[in-house]
Write a protein that holds these residues in place. Structure first.
Motif, short mmCIF file in Angstrom:
data_model
loop_
_atom_site.label_atom_id
_atom_site.label_comp_id
_atom_site.label_asym_id
_atom_site.label_seq_id
_atom_site.Cartn_x
_atom_site.Cartn_y
_atom_site.Cartn_z
N VAL A 199 8.88 -5.09 7.35
CA VAL A 199 8.14 -6.05 8.18
C VAL A 199 6.87 -6.50 7.46
O VAL A 199 6.51 -7.67 7.45
CB VAL A 199 7.82 -5.45 9.56
CG1 VAL A 199 6.90 -6.34 10.35
CG2 VAL A 199 9.10 -5.18 10.32
N TRP A 200 6.17 -5.56 6.84
CA TRP A 200 4.93 -5.89 6.14
C TRP A 200 5.21 -6.83 4.97
O TRP A 200 4.49 -7.81 4.77
CB TRP A 200 4.26 -4.61 5.64
CG TRP A 200 2.94 -4.87 5.00
CD1 TRP A 200 1.75 -5.09 5.63
CD2 TRP A 200 2.67 -4.96 3.60
NE1 TRP A 200 0.76 -5.30 4.71
CE2 TRP A 200 1.30 -5.22 3.44
CE3 TRP A 200 3.45 -4.82 2.46
CZ2 TRP A 200 0.71 -5.37 2.20
CZ3 TRP A 200 2.86 -4.97 1.23
CH2 TRP A 200 1.51 -5.25 1.11
N GLU A 201 6.26 -6.56 4.19
CA GLU A 201 6.60 -7.43 3.06
C GLU A 201 6.99 -8.83 3.54
O GLU A 201 6.62 -9.83 2.93
CB GLU A 201 7.74 -6.82 2.26
CG GLU A 201 7.33 -5.58 1.47
CD GLU A 201 8.52 -4.84 0.87
OE1 GLU A 201 9.66 -5.30 1.05
OE2 GLU A 201 8.28 -3.80 0.23
N ALA A 202 7.72 -8.90 4.64
CA ALA A 202 8.11 -10.21 5.18
C ALA A 202 6.88 -10.98 5.64
O ALA A 202 6.79 -12.19 5.41
CB ALA A 202 9.10 -10.04 6.33
N SER A 203 5.93 -10.29 6.27
CA SER A 203 4.72 -10.99 6.72
C SER A 203 3.87 -11.45 5.54
O SER A 203 3.23 -12.49 5.60
CB SER A 203 3.90 -10.11 7.66
OG SER A 203 3.31 -9.04 6.93
N GLN A 204 3.87 -10.70 4.46
CA GLN A 204 3.10 -11.11 3.27
C GLN A 204 3.72 -12.33 2.62
O GLN A 204 3.02 -13.20 2.14
CB GLN A 204 3.02 -9.95 2.27
CG GLN A 204 2.20 -8.78 2.76
CD GLN A 204 0.78 -9.17 3.09
OE1 GLN A 204 0.11 -9.84 2.30
NE2 GLN A 204 0.32 -8.79 4.27
N SER A 205 5.04 -12.41 2.58
CA SER A 205 5.69 -13.56 1.96
C SER A 205 5.52 -14.81 2.83
O SER A 205 5.44 -15.91 2.32
CB SER A 205 7.17 -13.29 1.71
OG SER A 205 7.85 -13.12 2.93
N GLN A 206 5.42 -14.64 4.15
CA GLN A 206 5.20 -15.78 5.03
C GLN A 206 3.76 -16.27 4.97
O GLN A 206 3.50 -17.46 5.06
CB GLN A 206 5.55 -15.43 6.47
CG GLN A 206 7.04 -15.28 6.70
CD GLN A 206 7.34 -14.83 8.12
OE1 GLN A 206 6.45 -14.54 8.90
NE2 GLN A 206 8.62 -14.75 8.43
#
Length: 101
Positions: A77-84
């Protein structure tokens, strides 16, 4: 007073009315005029709810342990939020806002 604009407009109105008056109504006896109505009941494909027995909780816990537990899900979830975000937080200041805590 005679105006060519009014005369042309009037002629067009008469022609439009005349062309509509001459249109033939559709033949109601034509077989292809109305497609046949096909009804399919939504209950025809209904499947009754079948309860499933619970699985083995020990195997489920072991599987979560092999995957990496809640930390793996949190990292995804953290990686997905960083890419967004596009790295907007990194540009705003500290790369890790919790490093001083």
């Amino acid at each position: 007073m005679f105006s060519p604009t009014y005369c042309i407009g009037g002629m067009l109105a008469v022609l439009a009315w005349h062309s509509q008056a001459q249109a033939a109504p559709p033949d109601p006896s034509a077989a292809d005029a109305v497609p046949p109505v096909v009804y399919e009941s939504p209950l025809q494909s209904y499947r009754r709810f079948e309860p499933q027995p619970p699985g083995n909780w020990r195997e489920a816990n072991d599987n979560v342990g092999r995957i990496g537990g809640w930390q793996t899900y949190a990292a995804e979830v953290w990686e997905a939020s960083q890419s967004q975000d596009g790295g907007a937080e990194a540009d705003a200041g500290d790369a890790n806002p919790h490093q001083h805590h």
